[in-house]
Write a protein that holds these residues in place. Structure first.
Motif, PDB file in Angstrom:
ATOM      1  N   GLY A  15      -2.950  -9.095   5.369  1.00 42.30           N
ATOM      2  CA  GLY A  15      -4.301  -8.622   5.542  1.00 42.30           C
ATOM      3  C   GLY A  15      -4.369  -7.271   6.230  1.00 42.30           C
ATOM      4  O   GLY A  15      -3.348  -6.628   6.505  1.00 42.30           O
ATOM      5  N   SER A  16      -5.595  -6.859   6.520  1.00 39.32           N
ATOM      6  CA  SER A  16      -5.837  -5.539   7.103  1.00 39.32           C
ATOM      7  C   SER A  16      -6.797  -5.629   8.284  1.00 39.32           C
ATOM      8  O   SER A  16      -7.640  -6.536   8.348  1.00 39.32           O
ATOM      9  N   ARG A  18      -8.861  -2.639  11.101  1.00 39.00           N
ATOM     10  CA  ARG A  18      -9.074  -1.246  11.502  1.00 39.00           C
ATOM     11  C   ARG A  18      -9.435  -1.216  12.967  1.00 39.00           C
ATOM     12  O   ARG A  18     -10.470  -1.770  13.364  1.00 39.00           O
ATOM     13  N   ARG A  66       2.205   1.665   6.031  1.00 39.07           N
ATOM     14  CA  ARG A  66       1.245   0.556   6.190  1.00 39.07           C
ATOM     15  C   ARG A  66       0.094   0.931   7.111  1.00 39.07           C
ATOM     16  O   ARG A  66      -1.028   0.485   6.896  1.00 39.07           O
ATOM     17  N   THR A  68      -2.268   3.881   9.193  1.00 39.44           N
ATOM     18  CA  THR A  68      -2.745   5.259   9.120  1.00 39.44           C
ATOM     19  C   THR A  68      -3.599   5.566  10.343  1.00 39.44           C
ATOM     20  O   THR A  68      -4.574   4.853  10.614  1.00 39.44           O
ATOM     21  N   GLN A  81      -5.894   2.383  10.935  1.00 43.35           N
ATOM     22  CA  GLN A  81      -6.028   1.485   9.805  1.00 43.35           C
ATOM     23  C   GLN A  81      -4.697   0.793   9.587  1.00 43.35           C
ATOM     24  O   GLN A  81      -3.675   1.459   9.389  1.00 43.35           O
ATOM     25  N   ASN A  83      -2.679  -1.936   7.333  1.00 45.07           N
ATOM     26  CA  ASN A  83      -2.627  -2.701   6.096  1.00 45.07           C
ATOM     27  C   ASN A  83      -1.322  -3.477   5.998  1.00 45.07           C
ATOM     28  O   ASN A  83      -0.350  -3.170   6.696  1.00 45.07           O
ATOM     29  N   ARG A  84      -1.312  -4.449   5.139  1.00 44.61           N
ATOM     30  CA  ARG A  84      -0.113  -5.279   4.898  1.00 44.61           C
ATOM     31  C   ARG A  84       0.496  -5.743   6.226  1.00 44.61           C
ATOM     32  O   ARG A  84       1.690  -5.626   6.462  1.00 44.61           O
TER      33      ARG A  84
END
Length: 123
Positions: A15-16, A18, A66, A68, A81, A83-84
């Motif tokens: 999942g992600s 932020r 992954r 940022t 951010q 991700n994964r």
């Protein structure tokens, strides 16, 4: 002078999330900003950093591709951010303002710290 981190939570692997870090004063527009993390029983480690003008970004190897990092100086906010996500990313994440416009990987290079936000990744 305060840094307010937010956006952590519980997420499944893959999942992600932020993360956001809002600064209370405009002084951070000239400072490098970074995210660190600290897992239970481990030392605080550098995750990602961004120079004052966003010209240079830095990431620790396991998060490259992954995560940022970005910043919006008009809003005095830095973002991460993610991700994964995987269970190894579980930690308390801290944002920090560097003593200069650069972003050292050593925590001693940072003057101000946010309170931390917990990220938990379940398998």
């Amino acid at each position: 002078v305060q840094l307010q981190a937010s956006g952590g939570g519980l997420v499944q692997a893959g999942g992600s999330l932020r993360l956001s870090c809002a600064a209370s004063r405009r002084m951070f527009r000239n400072n490098g900003m970074a995210w660190f993390r600290q897992a239970p029983g481990k030392e605080r480690e550098f995750v990602a950093g961004i120079t004052w003008n966003s010209s240079n970004l830095y990431y620790r190897d396991p998060v490259k591709g992954r995560f940022t990092i970005s910043r919006d100086n008009a809003k005095d906010t830095v973002y991460l951010q993610m991700n994964r996500l995987n269970p190894e990313d579980t930690a308390v994440y801290y944002c920090a303002a560097a003593r200069s416009g650069m972003v050292p990987s050593d925590p001693s290079g940072y003057r101000y710290w946010g309170q931390g936000t917990l990220v938990t990744v379940s398998s």
